[in-house]
Design a protein around this motif. Structure first.
Motif: not given
Length: 204
Positions: A28-29, A37-39, A53-59
């Motif tokens: 699954l991708i 944001g929330i994935v 989720g994922q925080n793009g600012a910090t990775g």
């Protein structure tokens, strides 16, 4: 409708995703079109559930509950939160075997509890205590090389229990008790019933 080579099928209200083959093939991708944001959301009709989720600012990737509820980890069979093992409550307290932790970390069992800190045979194992200015100003240290236990206070090793069982104060005095209280060296007598003398060392 399912076919013999379908990658995604819907059967009996269930979504089935096959792995595929080759380099980079995953079951699954799920990707967002933006950076943060929330994935994925897994929740019920009341909104209770889990967000990935994922925080793009910090990775950073994160897992959180949808409505500020505790996050619970379970094992084995059972419905709901049967066989609960670990809980993180809304205040960030962690309970292991405890569903209502009242301290930052609580480990609870009906029998004895063991916590192990294991290092290499020629290294030290530390349990540190401190404050926001110095996070290891005090602590307990086990020296695996010399098999001795050391107690640290104000950044200095103060007391050690050596491998032969002897206790040593590295620097300082031994202070015991207050006025009128101290160490009692009370003789218990010999096998013939002869009583020895006793002495109280006080004000030390």
């Amino acid at each position: 409708t399912a076919t013999a080579h379908s990658f995604v099928t819907i059967e009996s209200s269930r979504l089935s995703i096959n792995r595929g083959t080759g380099t980079g093939a995953f079951p699954l991708i799920v990707r967002r079109t933006d950076a943060s944001g929330i994935v994925a959301e897994f929740s019920n009709s009341g909104g209770y559930g889990v967000y990935l989720g994922q925080n793009g600012a910090t990775g950073e990737g994160y897992i959180r509950t949808a409505t500020g509820q505790p996050l619970v980890f379970t094992t084995n069979s059972g419905s709901g939160i049967a066989n609960e093992r670990v809980r993180i409550d809304s205040a960030g307290r962690i309970g292991i075997g405890e569903n209502n932790p009242t301290r930052d970390i609580v480990i609870k069992k009906s029998g004895s509890v063991q916590v192990s800190l294991v290092g290499a045979t020629n290294q030290n194992v530390f349990l540190n205590f401190g404050d926001t200015d110095d996070d290891n100003i005090g602590g307990i240290n086990y020296d695996n090389t010399n098999n001795r236990l050391r107690l640290r206070a104000n950044t200095n090793d103060a007391v050690q229990v050596k491998s032969n069982g002897n206790m040593a104060i590295n620097d300082g005095d031994l202070e015991i008790g207050t006025s009128g209280h101290g160490i009692s060296f009370a003789a218990t007598g010999d096998s013939a019933g002869n009583q020895g003398s006793s002495e109280l060392l006080d004000d030390y």
